[in-house]
Every structure is written in structure tokens, then in C-alpha cells.
Design a protein around this motif. Structure first.
Motif, PDB file in Angstrom:
ATOM      1  N   VAL A   1       5.301   9.717   8.041  1.00 46.33           N
ATOM      2  CA  VAL A   1       4.293   8.904   7.372  1.00 46.33           C
ATOM      3  C   VAL A   1       3.018   9.041   8.188  1.00 46.33           C
ATOM      4  N   VAL A   2       1.981   9.627   7.582  1.00 48.08           N
ATOM      5  CA  VAL A   2       0.753   9.897   8.322  1.00 48.08           C
ATOM      6  C   VAL A   2      -0.334   8.855   8.064  1.00 48.08           C
ATOM      7  N   LYS A   3      -0.220   8.123   6.958  1.00 48.37           N
ATOM      8  CA  LYS A   3      -1.211   7.070   6.727  1.00 48.37           C
ATOM      9  C   LYS A   3      -0.789   6.189   5.565  1.00 48.37           C
ATOM     10  N   ARG A   4      -1.386   4.998   5.573  1.00 49.97           N
ATOM     11  CA  ARG A   4      -1.271   4.082   4.446  1.00 49.97           C
ATOM     12  C   ARG A   4      -2.499   4.310   3.568  1.00 49.97           C
TER      13      ARG A   4
ATOM     14  N   ASP B   1      11.095  -8.699  -7.465  1.00 47.07           N
ATOM     15  CA  ASP B   1      11.110  -7.352  -8.013  1.00 47.07           C
ATOM     16  C   ASP B   1      10.997  -6.372  -6.857  1.00 47.07           C
ATOM     17  N   ALA B   2      11.713  -5.283  -6.937  1.00 46.66           N
ATOM     18  CA  ALA B   2      11.667  -4.267  -5.886  1.00 46.66           C
ATOM     19  C   ALA B   2      11.555  -2.915  -6.568  1.00 46.66           C
ATOM     20  N   THR B   3      10.354  -2.370  -6.548  1.00 46.00           N
ATOM     21  CA  THR B   3      10.102  -1.092  -7.203  1.00 46.00           C
ATOM     22  C   THR B   3       9.667  -0.078  -6.166  1.00 46.00           C
ATOM     23  N   LEU B   4      10.207   1.117  -6.289  1.00 50.01           N
ATOM     24  CA  LEU B   4       9.919   2.189  -5.348  1.00 50.01           C
ATOM     25  C   LEU B   4       9.765   3.474  -6.138  1.00 50.01           C
ATOM     26  N   LEU B   5       8.707   4.233  -5.856  1.00 46.10           N
ATOM     27  CA  LEU B   5       8.452   5.507  -6.514  1.00 46.10           C
ATOM     28  C   LEU B   5       8.045   6.506  -5.455  1.00 46.10           C
ATOM     29  N   VAL B   6       8.703   7.654  -5.447  1.00 50.95           N
ATOM     30  CA  VAL B   6       8.351   8.727  -4.530  1.00 50.95           C
ATOM     31  C   VAL B   6       7.828   9.890  -5.367  1.00 50.95           C
ATOM     32  N   ALA B   7       6.540  10.194  -5.224  1.00 52.84           N
ATOM     33  CA  ALA B   7       5.926  11.324  -5.914  1.00 52.84           C
ATOM     34  C   ALA B   7       5.807  12.457  -4.909  1.00 52.84           C
ATOM     35  N   GLN B   8       6.353  13.609  -5.271  1.00 50.92           N
ATOM     36  CA  GLN B   8       6.399  14.729  -4.341  1.00 50.92           C
ATOM     37  C   GLN B   8       5.656  15.924  -4.924  1.00 50.92           C
ATOM     38  N   TRP B   9       4.824  16.569  -4.100  1.00 50.77           N
ATOM     39  CA  TRP B   9       4.201  17.820  -4.483  1.00 50.77           C
ATOM     40  C   TRP B   9       5.219  18.893  -4.120  1.00 50.77           C
ATOM     41  N   ALA B  10       5.960  19.350  -5.107  1.00 55.74           N
ATOM     42  CA  ALA B  10       7.030  20.314  -4.873  1.00 55.74           C
ATOM     43  C   ALA B  10       6.449  21.673  -4.506  1.00 55.74           C
TER      44      ALA B  10
ATOM     45  N   MET C   1       0.828  -1.174   0.000  1.00 53.27           N
ATOM     46  CA  MET C   1       0.000   0.000   0.000  1.00 53.27           C
ATOM     47  C   MET C   1       0.877   1.243   0.000  1.00 53.27           C
ATOM     48  N   PRO C   2       0.520   2.217  -0.798  1.00 51.93           N
ATOM     49  CA  PRO C   2       1.295   3.465  -0.797  1.00 51.93           C
ATOM     50  C   PRO C   2       1.227   4.130   0.572  1.00 51.93           C
ATOM     51  N   LEU C   3       2.255   4.921   0.848  1.00 53.80           N
ATOM     52  CA  LEU C   3       2.344   5.649   2.106  1.00 53.80           C
ATOM     53  C   LEU C   3       2.252   7.140   1.820  1.00 53.80           C
ATOM     54  N   LEU C   4       1.532   7.870   2.650  1.00 51.28           N
ATOM     55  CA  LEU C   4       1.442   9.316   2.534  1.00 51.28           C
ATOM     56  C   LEU C   4       2.326   9.937   3.598  1.00 51.28           C
ATOM     57  N   MET C   5       3.284  10.761   3.153  1.00 51.07           N
ATOM     58  CA  MET C   5       4.157  11.489   4.072  1.00 51.07           C
ATOM     59  C   MET C   5       3.770  12.958   4.050  1.00 51.07           C
TER      60      MET C   5
ATOM     61  N   GLU D   1      -9.756   8.491  -3.569  1.00 52.94           N
ATOM     62  CA  GLU D   1      -9.302   9.872  -3.577  1.00 52.94           C
ATOM     63  C   GLU D   1      -8.636  10.193  -2.251  1.00 52.94           C
ATOM     64  N   GLU D   2      -7.626  11.049  -2.324  1.00 52.76           N
ATOM     65  CA  GLU D   2      -6.938  11.511  -1.128  1.00 52.76           C
ATOM     66  C   GLU D   2      -6.589  12.972  -1.335  1.00 52.76           C
ATOM     67  N   ARG D   3      -6.850  13.796  -0.363  1.00 46.55           N
ATOM     68  CA  ARG D   3      -6.517  15.215  -0.462  1.00 46.55           C
ATOM     69  C   ARG D   3      -5.049  15.390  -0.075  1.00 46.55           C
ATOM     70  N   LEU D   4      -4.266  15.890  -1.016  1.00 45.64           N
ATOM     71  CA  LEU D   4      -2.851  16.131  -0.774  1.00 45.64           C
ATOM     72  C   LEU D   4      -2.613  17.606  -0.509  1.00 45.64           C
ATOM     73  N   GLU D   5      -1.484  17.884   0.132  1.00 39.72           N
ATOM     74  CA  GLU D   5      -1.097  19.251   0.445  1.00 39.72           C
ATOM     75  C   GLU D   5       0.289  19.512  -0.117  1.00 39.72           C
ATOM     76  N   PRO D   6       0.619  20.783  -0.391  1.00 42.10           N
ATOM     77  CA  PRO D   6       1.965  21.088  -0.875  1.00 42.10           C
ATOM     78  C   PRO D   6       3.020  20.503   0.055  1.00 42.10           C
ATOM     79  N   GLY D   7       4.019  19.886  -0.523  1.00 40.02           N
ATOM     80  CA  GLY D   7       5.089  19.258   0.251  1.00 40.02           C
ATOM     81  C   GLY D   7       4.866  17.782   0.532  1.00 40.02           C
ATOM     82  N   ASP D   8       3.654  17.274   0.334  1.00 38.23           N
ATOM     83  CA  ASP D   8       3.369  15.854   0.572  1.00 38.23           C
ATOM     84  C   ASP D   8       4.173  14.969  -0.361  1.00 38.23           C
ATOM     85  N   TRP D   9       4.512  13.802   0.139  1.00 37.32           N
ATOM     86  CA  TRP D   9       5.120  12.748  -0.662  1.00 37.32           C
ATOM     87  C   TRP D   9       4.176  11.553  -0.629  1.00 37.32           C
ATOM     88  N   VAL D  10       4.005  10.905  -1.775  1.00 34.93           N
ATOM     89  CA  VAL D  10       3.306   9.632  -1.821  1.00 34.93           C
ATOM     90  C   VAL D  10       4.354   8.612  -2.236  1.00 34.93           C
ATOM     91  N   VAL D  11       4.540   7.599  -1.402  1.00 33.32           N
ATOM     92  CA  VAL D  11       5.571   6.595  -1.621  1.00 33.32           C
ATOM     93  C   VAL D  11       4.900   5.290  -2.037  1.00 33.32           C
TER      94      VAL D  11
END
Length: 122
Positions: A10-13, A101-110, A1-5, A33-43
Motif C-alpha cells: 500500500v503506497v498511499k491513501r 455494512d461492510a463493502t470491499l472492492l479491489v480494482a486491478q489493472w491486469a 479512503m481508497p488505498l493504492l497498492m 486524479e491519480e496516475r496508475l500503473e500496470p499491476g496497481d490495485w485500488v482498494v
């Protein structure tokens, strides 16, 4: 499950929106749907990251992943540097032998601050 930072923690899965493996099933997709804020990372990560095993068979685990993300954020590391550190830690945990397989993606709201740092001359 993705993680929200958020704010370096990490504030939630993110549990919604799951589907079975691509190419299997009836093609139905659950959307979440998830409400994101500036600076959030989704891992995003595959089980090859959290289920990486050491010589004793101990999983790398979500807790260790969460701790590494927190430590990297506390040290002020960027998303790409955090990604690099997690990959090296997972490889070290497995003594350099990937077992899945080991895949990791960090999406950041810059934020504007991060955009300014990227644009600054070096």
C-alpha cells in the motif's frame, strides 16, 4: 479512503475526490486524479470494514487491512483471493456478527501476465 497498492505494498491513501453520502448535499462532486500503473490495485472499502469491532470493542482498522493486503500480495494471491481473505478476516474479527455494512472492492489493472494466466486452459 481508497488505498493504492503498487508492487504488493500500500503506497498511499487516495484522499481526493470525496463527497458526502449519495442523495445528500447539493450534488457537487470533487474530482481527483491519480496516475496508475500496470499491476496497481485500488482498494475501496466502507467504514464497516475498518470499524468492525471485536468483543472488546477494538476496531479492525486501516493498519490491519493494509497488513492483510500486503501479506496476500507477498503470497502471490490474486485480487479475488485477497478480497476473500480480507472478508473472512473481518468476519472472524467480529465473531461472525456484522455490525455495519461492510463493502470491499479491489480494482486491478491486469497485466499481460495475469491475462495470460486467465486464458490458460485448466
Amino acid at each position: 479512503m481508497p488505498l493504492l497498492m503498487r508492487d504488493g505494498k500500500v503506497v498511499k491513501r487516495l484522499e481526493g475526490g470525496r463527497r458526502i453520502v449519495l442523495g445528500l448535499g447539493d450534488g457537487q462532486i470533487d474530482v481527483a486524479e491519480e496516475r496508475l500503473e500496470p499491476g496497481d490495485w485500488v482498494v475501496f472499502h466502507t467504514d464497516g470494514v475498518t470499524e468492525a469491532r471485536d468483543a472488546d470493542g477494538t476496531f479492525y482498522g486501516v493498519e490491519r487491512l493494509t497488513d492483510q493486503l500486503r501479506r496476500s500480495a507477498a503470497a502471490g494471491h490474486s485480487a479475488p483471493e485477497t478480497l476473500r481473505r480480507v472478508v473472512h478476516e473481518v468476519l472472524d474479527h467480529q465473531h461472525g456478527q456484522l455490525q455495519d455494512d461492510a463493502t470491499l472492492l479491489v480494482a486491478q489493472w491486469a497485466t499481460r501476465k495475469e491475462e495470460a494466466l486467465r486464458a490458460a486452459p485448466r
